[in-house]
Design an enzyme around this catalytic site. Structure first.
Site, mmCIF file in Angstrom:
data_model
loop_
_atom_site.group_PDB
_atom_site.id
_atom_site.type_symbol
_atom_site.label_atom_id
_atom_site.label_comp_id
_atom_site.label_asym_id
_atom_site.label_seq_id
_atom_site.Cartn_x
_atom_site.Cartn_y
_atom_site.Cartn_z
ATOM 1 N N GLY A 1 0.798 -1.217 0.000
ATOM 2 C CA GLY A 1 0.000 0.000 0.000
ATOM 3 C C GLY A 1 0.833 1.270 0.000
ATOM 4 O O GLY A 1 1.797 1.418 -0.770
ATOM 5 N N ASP B 1 7.027 -6.047 14.362
ATOM 6 C CA ASP B 1 5.656 -5.695 14.723
ATOM 7 C C ASP B 1 5.735 -4.425 15.570
ATOM 8 O O ASP B 1 6.361 -4.438 16.640
ATOM 9 C CB ASP B 1 5.033 -6.852 15.515
ATOM 10 C CG ASP B 1 3.580 -6.589 15.871
ATOM 11 O OD1 ASP B 1 3.214 -5.420 16.106
ATOM 12 O OD2 ASP B 1 2.809 -7.556 15.937
ATOM 13 N N VAL B 2 5.109 -3.361 15.109
ATOM 14 C CA VAL B 2 5.284 -2.071 15.796
ATOM 15 C C VAL B 2 4.620 -2.023 17.177
ATOM 16 O O VAL B 2 4.834 -1.076 17.916
ATOM 17 C CB VAL B 2 4.776 -0.878 14.938
ATOM 18 C CG1 VAL B 2 5.573 -0.760 13.652
ATOM 19 C CG2 VAL B 2 3.280 -0.964 14.674
ATOM 20 N N ASN C 1 4.054 4.681 9.441
ATOM 21 C CA ASN C 1 3.015 4.387 8.450
ATOM 22 C C ASN C 1 2.162 3.165 8.777
ATOM 23 O O ASN C 1 0.996 3.106 8.387
ATOM 24 C CB ASN C 1 3.693 4.198 7.083
ATOM 25 C CG ASN C 1 2.739 3.639 6.047
ATOM 26 O OD1 ASN C 1 1.841 4.341 5.568
ATOM 27 N ND2 ASN C 1 2.900 2.361 5.708
ATOM 28 N N TYR D 1 -10.916 3.624 14.917
ATOM 29 C CA TYR D 1 -9.915 4.149 13.976
ATOM 30 C C TYR D 1 -9.719 5.652 14.199
ATOM 31 O O TYR D 1 -8.594 6.143 14.279
ATOM 32 C CB TYR D 1 -10.381 3.859 12.545
ATOM 33 C CG TYR D 1 -9.358 4.204 11.472
ATOM 34 C CD1 TYR D 1 -8.186 3.461 11.350
ATOM 35 C CD2 TYR D 1 -9.580 5.252 10.574
ATOM 36 C CE1 TYR D 1 -7.257 3.765 10.360
ATOM 37 C CE2 TYR D 1 -8.657 5.550 9.584
ATOM 38 C CZ TYR D 1 -7.498 4.803 9.478
ATOM 39 O OH TYR D 1 -6.575 5.104 8.504
ATOM 40 N N GLU E 1 -6.002 4.226 -2.728
ATOM 41 C CA GLU E 1 -6.139 2.933 -3.411
ATOM 42 C C GLU E 1 -5.087 1.947 -2.888
ATOM 43 O O GLU E 1 -3.966 1.908 -3.408
ATOM 44 C CB GLU E 1 -5.953 3.162 -4.915
ATOM 45 C CG GLU E 1 -6.844 2.318 -5.739
ATOM 46 C CD GLU E 1 -6.878 2.777 -7.183
ATOM 47 O OE1 GLU E 1 -6.639 3.972 -7.465
ATOM 48 O OE2 GLU E 1 -7.125 1.907 -8.025
ATOM 49 N N THR E 2 -5.424 1.195 -1.858
ATOM 50 C CA THR E 2 -4.481 0.246 -1.251
ATOM 51 C C THR E 2 -5.251 -0.996 -0.797
ATOM 52 O O THR E 2 -6.488 -0.989 -0.765
ATOM 53 C CB THR E 2 -3.815 0.845 0.014
ATOM 54 O OG1 THR E 2 -4.809 0.942 1.038
ATOM 55 C CG2 THR E 2 -3.180 2.188 -0.232
ATOM 56 N N PRO E 3 -4.531 -2.036 -0.365
ATOM 57 C CA PRO E 3 -5.222 -3.220 0.185
ATOM 58 C C PRO E 3 -6.168 -2.876 1.336
ATOM 59 O O PRO E 3 -7.218 -3.493 1.484
ATOM 60 C CB PRO E 3 -4.054 -4.109 0.657
ATOM 61 C CG PRO E 3 -2.923 -3.756 -0.258
ATOM 62 C CD PRO E 3 -3.068 -2.273 -0.519
ATOM 63 N N MET E 4 -5.811 -1.854 2.156
ATOM 64 C CA MET E 4 -6.706 -1.474 3.265
ATOM 65 C C MET E 4 -8.065 -1.029 2.718
ATOM 66 O O MET E 4 -9.122 -1.424 3.231
ATOM 67 C CB MET E 4 -6.083 -0.342 4.096
ATOM 68 C CG MET E 4 -6.948 0.115 5.256
ATOM 69 S SD MET E 4 -6.253 1.485 6.209
ATOM 70 C CE MET E 4 -5.086 0.640 7.257
#
Ligand code: NAD
Length: 252
Positions: free
Chosen positions: A13, A60-61, A83, A148, A182-185
């Protein structure tokens, strides 16, 4: 001059577009992600024909020890792009504690852990830029996005507090706040709308596109352009700001 850059959530993404952008600019990029195979693919796809160099690391953040070890190994950074992120939509009444905690953990606590890990070396050298990929949800509320929106407001609040601490130094912290990209999310968001409403994929995607005056989804490279600007010397007087990418719907 080649800079040392870390991009969290760098395999897909927006993160992938960021990695490509910093590589094209000749930087030494470290892409962090959770999925080793996705990072392998990224190296295969982006490594050749670019001016910069690419390394990857699994991190893993939300894992405090892993973040500390990864940033220690990365050495002093010129640029950190916060990100990595996750999203899930639901009316508040159907938002589970697990959904809430996961989005806060990645989007807010992950931003805190990575920013805290990168900052001491930046302060020591009195130079560096931290850019957080927040969201329009970091500055305004929207229905069905309580977790979110809360997590992205936290990420923006963190950035502002850090920027206040840094004011007058050579280190800066800023955020970009894009509308839908426009991303997988966003593909997952479209699939969720299809499942919840029975609308077609095209209608569901168009609904997200029409939620801002742009009337379209952003290209991930447009986000990368804004991040590259805030990370650059051209933005040396800019600290503690949110750059909203939505065509003018939200003005602040
Ligand atoms: P994506 O799902 O396509 O990519 C997110 C990346 O973050 C993935 O590589 C994923 O593996 C990584 N990630 C998730 N949890 C992680 C963790 N715990 N540790 C490390 N990496 C982790 O999403 P995207 O659309 O590219 O989103 C990137 C950022 O942009 C996110 O912070 C997101 O909230 C934000 N954003 C996205 C949109 C959008 O419409 N897609 C809009 C505004 C802001």
């Amino acid at each position: 001059m080649s800079r040392s850059v870390v991009v969290t959530g760098g395999a897909k993404g927006i993160g992938r577009a960021l990695v490509a952008r910093f590589l094209a600019d000749g930087d030494r990029v470290i892409a962090l992600g959770r999925d080793e195979r996705a990072l392998d693919r990224l190296r295969g796809e982006l490594h050749s024909g670019v001016a910069g160099t690419l390394r990857t690391a699994v991190c893993d953040v939300t894992d405090e020890a892993a973040v500390a070890a990864t940033f220690e190994q990365a050495g002093p950074l010129d640029v950190l792009v916060v990100n990595a992120g996750v999203s899930a939509a639901a009316p508040l009444a159907r938002t589970t504690l697990a959904d809430w905690e996961q989005q806060l953990a990645v989007n807010a606590t992950g931003a805190f852990l990575c920013t805290r890990a990168a900052l001491p070396a930046m302060r020591k050298r009195d130079r560096g830029a931290i850019v957080t990929v927040a969201s329009t949800a970091g500055v305004v509320g929207a229905p069905y996005t309580a977790a979110y929106t809360a997590s992205k407001h936290a990420a923006v609040g963190l950035m502002r507090a850090v920027a206040a601490e840094l004011a007058g130094s050579g280190v800066r912290a800023n955020a970009v706040c894009p509308t839908f990209v426009e991303t997988p999310m966003t593909e997952r968001s479209v699939a969720a709308i299809v499942a919840a409403t029975g609308r077609s994929e095209e209608e569901s995607s168009a609904a997200l596109a029409s939620s801002s005056p742009l009337g379209r989804l952003l290209d991930p490279h447009e986000v990368a352009d804004a991040v590259a600007f805030l990370a650059s010397d051209a933005a040396r007087s800019i600290n503690g700001q949110t750059l909203i990418l939505d065509g003018g719907g939200i003005q602040s």
